[in-house]
Design a protein around this motif. Structure first.
Motif, PDB file in Angstrom:
ATOM      1  N   TRP A   6      -1.931  36.819  49.935  1.00  0.00           N
ATOM      2  CA  TRP A   6      -1.824  37.747  48.805  1.00  0.00           C
ATOM      3  C   TRP A   6      -3.134  38.529  48.666  1.00  0.00           C
ATOM      4  CZ3 TRP A   6       2.025  39.431  45.743  1.00  0.00           C
ATOM      5  CH2 TRP A   6       1.663  40.198  44.638  1.00  0.00           C
ATOM      6  N   PRO A   7      -3.084  39.857  48.478  1.00  0.00           N
ATOM      7  CA  PRO A   7      -1.869  40.637  48.255  1.00  0.00           C
ATOM      8  C   PRO A   7      -1.059  40.951  49.509  1.00  0.00           C
ATOM      9  CG  PRO A   7      -3.795  42.040  48.052  1.00  0.00           C
ATOM     10  CD  PRO A   7      -4.303  40.646  48.229  1.00  0.00           C
ATOM     11  N   GLY A   8      -1.666  40.850  50.679  1.00  0.00           N
ATOM     12  CA  GLY A   8      -0.896  40.969  51.910  1.00  0.00           C
ATOM     13  C   GLY A   8       0.029  42.177  51.936  1.00  0.00           C
ATOM     14  N   TRP A   9       1.322  41.885  52.148  1.00  0.00           N
ATOM     15  CA  TRP A   9       2.316  42.956  52.266  1.00  0.00           C
ATOM     16  C   TRP A   9       2.575  43.666  50.946  1.00  0.00           C
ATOM     17  CZ3 TRP A   9       3.783  45.313  56.463  1.00  0.00           C
ATOM     18  CH2 TRP A   9       3.690  44.647  57.687  1.00  0.00           C
ATOM     19  N   TYR A  10       2.071  43.131  49.841  1.00  0.00           N
ATOM     20  CA  TYR A  10       2.269  43.831  48.572  1.00  0.00           C
ATOM     21  C   TYR A  10       1.592  45.203  48.591  1.00  0.00           C
ATOM     22  CZ  TYR A  10       2.585  44.948  43.673  1.00  0.00           C
ATOM     23  OH  TYR A  10       2.879  45.593  42.496  1.00  0.00           O
ATOM     24  N   LEU A  11       0.523  45.331  49.352  1.00  0.00           N
ATOM     25  CA  LEU A  11      -0.164  46.621  49.424  1.00  0.00           C
ATOM     26  C   LEU A  11       0.727  47.677  50.089  1.00  0.00           C
ATOM     27  CD1 LEU A  11      -3.763  45.452  50.403  1.00  0.00           C
ATOM     28  CD2 LEU A  11      -2.807  45.892  48.129  1.00  0.00           C
ATOM     29  N   TRP A  12       1.542  47.255  51.039  1.00  0.00           N
ATOM     30  CA  TRP A  12       2.520  48.167  51.640  1.00  0.00           C
ATOM     31  C   TRP A  12       3.571  48.557  50.609  1.00  0.00           C
ATOM     32  CZ3 TRP A  12       3.579  51.786  54.730  1.00  0.00           C
ATOM     33  CH2 TRP A  12       4.855  52.030  55.229  1.00  0.00           C
ATOM     34  N   ARG A  13       3.950  47.615  49.793  1.00  0.00           N
ATOM     35  CA  ARG A  13       4.890  47.891  48.702  1.00  0.00           C
ATOM     36  C   ARG A  13       4.311  48.950  47.764  1.00  0.00           C
ATOM     37  NH1 ARG A  13       8.973  44.717  46.096  1.00  0.00           N
ATOM     38  NH2 ARG A  13       8.549  43.071  47.597  1.00  0.00           N
TER      39      ARG A  13
END
Length: 379
Positions: free
Chosen positions: A88-95
């Motif tokens: 985290w935040p990992g793929w949330y930044l792509w979101r």
């Protein structure tokens, strides 16, 4: 308890989405677009008093409620990542990047006052804060709240002193053809996006408040949840509503105070009240709650669709109702708003009978997962 919490979130999101339309509808139905929206009516006639009262009911508070919901949703995604052992935040930044792109397209093609771009920016900051200590998160909350209060105070003082004004758009925003609107939004981006000065610190505060409220049990069907919701309702409605009435009817000089301070206070009360009502409801939900739940489950689609539909009805490149019924305000606006709410609830309900997500959510989920699928195929 988990089922009730999910239902409460869907209803809250549905109320927030339809409530934002209650604010935006005055922009769409103004013959002068944003410029007309910012030119507040006076309460010296039945029409003027009614319009001010209707604006009081919606202006800013449901957008603030939506911001609280966004913060709550971010906290839930953080918890989900922790349970799965994901970074985290990992793929949330792509979101967040996808949300920014979507907001940019929504701003250019559909609506001058898109909030998705702002939410995307704030979500990145809060994503890095949500896993930090309580002290760090609350320090950020207090600092951003102080910045926001300072800005609201300065702008309100300037407007009351006659040195500041509210600047709107050009006639193309409300009456021109679609290409003229797009060109207007691009050329006047500095004007239309100037709200960022107030929205970014306020949204940061509300996102972080959403995180804190979820962790404190605001949506729980529990004793601590009940106590917290009672406090929220008492503070938000008992203090916020009188303050909001004063700022609404106090003249244009109090517009910033009304929209960016009084309205968010009321939003806290709405969160407490609506959640309490949902948790107290037993048995099969009625058509209103089912409709609100459907809109909440497809909130992103609903937000974009209602702005597009209002543009088709009101703008010059569509049916042009804003100019046709310019002398019938605010009465015809009420009819359009109720009709759009009914249409959105109906379409959302019918769509979700066949699909698990709204149409925009399905496309968005595909785009979100696409690079992850590609990476998983790399040997």
């Amino acid at each position: 308890m988990r089922t009730e919490r999910i239902q409460a979130l869907d209803v809250l999101r549905g109320v927030a989405i339809l409530g934002t339309l209650g604010t935006n509808i005055w922009i769409f139905t103004s013959p002068d677009g944003a410029a007309g929206f910012l030119d507040l009516p006076t309460p010296d006639s039945a029409a003027g008093f009614t319009e001010l009262l209707l604006r009081f009911l919606s202006n800013g508070k449901f957008l603030a409620l939506l911001s609280l919901m966004f913060g709550i949703g971010l906290e839930l995604q953080y918890r989900s990542a922790r349970r799965r052992g994901a970074r985290w935040p990992g793929w949330y930044l792509w979101r967040a990047a996808l949300l920014f792109v979507e907001g940019t397209l929504h701003y250019i093609l559909i609506f001058e006052f898109d909030v998705l771009m702002y939410y995307a920016i704030v979500s990145v900051l809060v994503a890095f804060l949500v896993g930090r200590s309580d002290r760090v998160r609350r320090t950020w909350l207090v600092v951003q709240a102080a910045i926001h209060l300072g800005l609201v105070g300065l702008l309100t003082a300037a407007m009351l002193g006659g040195t500041g004004t509210l600047s709107g758009g050009t006639p193309a925003a409300g009456t021109g053809n679609w290409f003229a609107q797009v060109a207007d939004r691009i050329s006047m981006a500095a004007v239309y996006r100037s709200e960022v000065v107030l929205v970014l610190p306020l949204s940061t505060v509300l996102f972080l408040l959403g995180v804190e409220l979820l962790r404190a049990g605001a949506l729980e069907d529990s004793a601590r949840g009940h106590r917290l919701r009672t406090k929220l309702s008492g503070f938000g409605l008992g203090i916020g509503v009188p303050l909001n009435l004063f700022t609404t009817f106090g003249g244009q000089g109090l517009f910033v105070l009304d929209r960016y301070l009084a309205a968010p206070v009321v939003a806290l009360g709405l969160l407490g009240l609506i959640t309490t009502l949902v948790l107290r409801t037993r048995g099969e939900p009625g058509p209103l709650r089912r409709g609100l739940t459907a809109v909440g489950r497809a909130a992103l689609s609903g937000y974009i669709f209602q702005n597009l539909a209002a543009g088709v009805l009101c703008y010059g490149w569509g049916l042009g109702l804003a100019a046709t019924f310019a002398d019938a305000r605010p009465w015809w606006v009420i009819v359009v708003y109720i009709g759009l709410c009914g249409l959105l609830m109906t379409l959302s309900t019918l769509w979700l009978r066949r699909f698990s997500r709204g149409p925009v959510e399905l496309a968005w989920q595909w785009a979100y997962q696409a690079p992850q699928r590609s990476l998983s195929k790399v040997p």
